[in-house]
Motif scaffolding. Structure first.
Motif, PDB file in Angstrom:
ATOM      1  N   ASP A 147       1.444   3.246   9.956  1.00 53.10           N
ATOM      2  CA  ASP A 147       0.576   4.113   9.170  1.00 53.10           C
ATOM      3  C   ASP A 147       1.431   5.222   8.569  1.00 53.10           C
ATOM      4  OD1 ASP A 147      -1.590   5.384   8.056  1.00 53.10           O
ATOM      5  OD2 ASP A 147      -2.351   6.174   9.935  1.00 53.10           O
ATOM      6  N   LYS A 173      -3.190  16.158   6.795  1.00 49.80           N
ATOM      7  CA  LYS A 173      -4.636  16.312   6.985  1.00 49.80           C
ATOM      8  C   LYS A 173      -5.120  17.719   6.645  1.00 49.80           C
ATOM      9  CE  LYS A 173      -4.482  17.325  11.941  1.00 49.80           C
ATOM     10  NZ  LYS A 173      -4.944  16.906  13.266  1.00 49.80           N
ATOM     11  N   TYR A 187      -5.852  18.786   0.578  1.00 50.66           N
ATOM     12  CA  TYR A 187      -6.942  17.987   0.032  1.00 50.66           C
ATOM     13  C   TYR A 187      -7.014  18.184  -1.485  1.00 50.66           C
ATOM     14  CZ  TYR A 187      -8.975  22.583   0.837  1.00 50.66           C
ATOM     15  OH  TYR A 187      -9.188  23.928   0.876  1.00 50.66           O
ATOM     16  N   ASP A 216      -6.261  -0.988   5.072  1.00 53.19           N
ATOM     17  CA  ASP A 216      -7.164   0.026   5.576  1.00 53.19           C
ATOM     18  C   ASP A 216      -7.179   1.205   4.619  1.00 53.19           C
ATOM     19  OD1 ASP A 216      -8.875   1.265   7.407  1.00 53.19           O
ATOM     20  OD2 ASP A 216      -7.233   2.096   8.581  1.00 53.19           O
ATOM     21  N   VAL A 217      -8.339   1.783   4.416  1.00 52.95           N
ATOM     22  CA  VAL A 217      -8.486   2.985   3.603  1.00 52.95           C
ATOM     23  C   VAL A 217      -9.215   4.022   4.449  1.00 52.95           C
ATOM     24  CG1 VAL A 217      -9.525   3.995   1.540  1.00 52.95           C
ATOM     25  CG2 VAL A 217      -8.579   1.682   1.444  1.00 52.95           C
ATOM     26  N   LYS A 218      -8.657   5.209   4.541  1.00 52.85           N
ATOM     27  CA  LYS A 218      -9.269   6.286   5.316  1.00 52.85           C
ATOM     28  C   LYS A 218      -9.667   7.410   4.363  1.00 52.85           C
ATOM     29  CE  LYS A 218      -6.390   5.328   9.310  1.00 52.85           C
ATOM     30  NZ  LYS A 218      -5.347   5.837  10.210  1.00 52.85           N
ATOM     31  N   LEU A 219     -10.916   7.784   4.394  1.00 53.04           N
ATOM     32  CA  LEU A 219     -11.427   8.886   3.595  1.00 53.04           C
ATOM     33  C   LEU A 219     -11.957   9.957   4.528  1.00 53.04           C
ATOM     34  CD1 LEU A 219     -13.493   6.944   0.918  1.00 53.04           C
ATOM     35  CD2 LEU A 219     -11.197   7.865   0.677  1.00 53.04           C
ATOM     36  N   THR A 220     -11.646  11.183   4.227  1.00 52.62           N
ATOM     37  CA  THR A 220     -12.174  12.298   5.003  1.00 52.62           C
ATOM     38  C   THR A 220     -12.986  13.169   4.065  1.00 52.62           C
ATOM     39  OG1 THR A 220     -10.246  12.285   6.437  1.00 52.62           O
ATOM     40  CG2 THR A 220     -11.583  14.261   6.448  1.00 52.62           C
ATOM     41  N   CYS A 221     -14.212  13.407   4.418  1.00 52.68           N
ATOM     42  CA  CYS A 221     -15.099  14.262   3.629  1.00 52.68           C
ATOM     43  C   CYS A 221     -15.431  15.480   4.458  1.00 52.68           C
ATOM     44  CB  CYS A 221     -16.367  13.514   3.252  1.00 52.68           C
ATOM     45  SG  CYS A 221     -16.062  12.067   2.244  1.00 52.68           S
TER      46      CYS A 221
END
Length: 71
Positions: A3, A33, A36, A59-64
């Motif tokens: 990753d 992290k 943004y 894999d796709v990681k989205l943080t809202c």
């Protein structure tokens, strides 16, 4: 599979619509992290990530952030 941030894999933001200068679209791929992307609030809002060669994405990681998005 390791990753790693997309920027370290050679990816780059080729198009960013609606960009805030203090939180640029390049933050989307930096792997930090604490950074943004912020838009100006105008529609449309999109970011296009390009790769230097054909790349398999598993894999796709989205943080809202709470209060910013609703799904």
């Amino acid at each position: 599979m390791q990753d790693i941030p997309l920027s370290q894999a050679g990816a780059y933001v080729s198009v960013a619509i609606s960009n805030d200068e203090n939180h640029p679209a390049s933050n989307v791929i930096d792997g930090n992290k604490h950074t943004y992307w912020v838009t100006t609030g105008l529609m449309p809002q999109s970011v296009t990530i390009s790769f230097p060669q054909s790349t398999e994405i598993r894999d796709v990681k989205l943080t809202c952030f709470k209060g910013f998005f609703s799904f």
